[in-house]
Design an enzyme around this catalytic site. Structure first.
Site, PDB file in Angstrom:
ATOM      1  CD  GLU A 149      25.799  23.720   1.155  1.00 43.11           C
ATOM      2  OE1 GLU A 149      25.129  23.413   2.165  1.00 43.11           O
ATOM      3  OE2 GLU A 149      26.810  23.080   0.810  1.00 43.11           O
ATOM      4  CG  HIS A 188      22.413  21.000   2.613  1.00 43.11           C
ATOM      5  ND1 HIS A 188      23.777  20.810   2.483  1.00 43.11           N
ATOM      6  CD2 HIS A 188      21.877  19.743   2.515  1.00 43.11           C
ATOM      7  CE1 HIS A 188      24.030  19.531   2.305  1.00 43.11           C
ATOM      8  NE2 HIS A 188      22.905  18.856   2.326  1.00 43.11           N
ATOM      9  CG  ASN A 227      24.835  22.712   5.837  1.00 42.67           C
ATOM     10  OD1 ASN A 227      23.808  22.159   5.444  1.00 42.67           O
ATOM     11  ND2 ASN A 227      25.786  23.108   5.013  1.00 42.67           N
ATOM     12  CG  ASP A 256      20.803  17.600  -5.251  1.00 43.69           C
ATOM     13  OD1 ASP A 256      20.569  16.401  -5.453  1.00 43.69           O
ATOM     14  OD2 ASP A 256      20.908  18.091  -4.116  1.00 43.69           O
TER      15      ASP A 256
HETATM   16  C1  F6R Z   1      20.542  14.833  -1.993  1.00 41.85           C
HETATM   17  C2  F6R Z   1      20.509  16.179  -1.422  1.00 41.85           C
HETATM   18  C3  F6R Z   1      21.024  16.480  -0.052  1.00 41.85           C
HETATM   19  C4  F6R Z   1      20.897  15.336   0.931  1.00 41.85           C
HETATM   20  C5  F6R Z   1      21.495  15.721   2.280  1.00 41.85           C
HETATM   21  C6  F6R Z   1      21.483  14.553   3.242  1.00 41.85           C
HETATM   22  O1  F6R Z   1      19.963  14.805  -3.285  1.00 41.85           O
HETATM   23  O2  F6R Z   1      20.088  17.068  -2.068  1.00 41.85           O
HETATM   24  O3  F6R Z   1      20.352  17.609   0.452  1.00 41.85           O
HETATM   25  O4  F6R Z   1      19.542  15.006   1.077  1.00 41.85           O
HETATM   26  O5  F6R Z   1      22.792  16.162   2.129  1.00 41.85           O
HETATM   27  O6  F6R Z   1      22.327  13.553   2.765  1.00 41.85           O
HETATM   28  P1  F6R Z   1      22.426  12.131   3.479  1.00 41.85           P
HETATM   29  O7  F6R Z   1      21.105  11.465   3.269  1.00 41.85           O
HETATM   30  O8  F6R Z   1      23.540  11.422   2.751  1.00 41.85           O
HETATM   31  O9  F6R Z   1      22.723  12.397   4.901  1.00 41.85           O
END
Ligand code: F6R
Length: 246
Positions: free
Chosen positions: A145, A140, A138, A69
């Site tokens: 989401e 995701h 959450n 992303d």
């Molecule tokens: C990152 C992404 C997100 C993260 C998730 C966890 O490219 O797509 O889904 O993997 O938000 O983020 P951290 O590792 O910062 O807790």
């Protein structure tokens, strides 16, 4: 089919194990197609991969990557963009060919066309062999989401308030935190031959429980992985506090 959950003592052990898994894929198939993630969780894994490149000549010259992303509206040279993150933590320190690294374009003129082009590029490479992903509190995966469908593909998405809040720690000014992202879909991740999800810290414990043992559905997008034929959750003790190992 069910998620394989591997619990390691520390986040360092998770990173070492994840890096070794990726290295093995590269050694077995030098032109492997890797999916990659940003965020705090994979930072140590990328540092381990840089070490393996420097100390054991792990060769990325034929590897192709696709990231999950990008923030919508940020240029790749913005220091909070995910392209910048990948350059800084991994790509600038290994011998990957720049043209083999793909991150969705957060400044594309047309998000729908960008999404279709990204999916087409993945297909043209023959699909992702191994996708390294994280998980949001959450539930995701990528920026899918809660509410995202199983068959969702790359598209622009509105970030939810709790995700915007979680991302705010990286921005000096909360008004600068992007409200939208362009993200691969649940279906895009699900199409990977293998999915390796990393989670560390007790802040992820509830999401890990919901993803591995909760009902499968869009209320927790990571739960769709319960139906994936080859999905491993590599987590530390803290992230495992609400589950028992499988
Ligand atoms: C990152 C992404 C997100 C993260 C998730 C966890 O490219 O797509 O889904 O993997 O938000 O983020 P951290 O590792 O910062 O807790």
């Amino acid at each position: 089919m069910s998620i394989q959950t591997q619990i390691l003592d520390t986040s360092d052990a998770v990173a070492q194990h994840a890096a070794r898994t990726i290295a093995t894929h590269i050694q077995n198939k030098p032109n492997v197609i890797l999916g990659l993630a940003t965020g705090s969780t994979p930072v140590k894994t990328y540092a381990e991969l840089v070490c393996l490149h420097r100390e054991e000549n792990l060769d990325f010259s034929k590897v192709t990557t696709f990231n999950l992303d990008e923030y919508w509206g940020l240029d790749g040279d913005h220091d909070q963009s995910y392209r910048y993150f990948m350059q800084h933590h991994l790509f600038d320190h290994i011998n990957i060919r720049p043209w083999n690294t793909h991150v969705p374009n957060g400044k594309a003129v047309d998000a729908t066309l960008e999404g279709e082009a990204y999916e087409a590029q993945i297909r043209a490479c023959g699909g992702v062999d191994l996708w390294l992903i994280g998980i949001g509190q959450n539930g995701h995966i990528a920026f899918n989401e809660p509410g995202s469908d199983m068959d969702s593909l790359t598209r622009r998405i509105d970030l939810l308030a709790d995700t915007i809040e979680a991302n705010a720690r990286f921005f000096e000014n909360s008004a600068d935190v992007p409200q939208q992202a362009i993200t691969v879909g649940v279906g895009t991740i699900f199409a990977a031959k293998k999915v390796l999800l990393l989670a560390t810290g007790e802040g992820k414990a509830e999401a890990i429980k919901n993803a591995t043992q909760g009902p499968i559905g869009s209320q927790c997008p990571a739960s769709f992985l319960q139906n994936h034929p080859d999905c491993t959750f590599l987590i530390d003790q803290e992230a495992a506090t609400q589950i028992s190992a499988s």
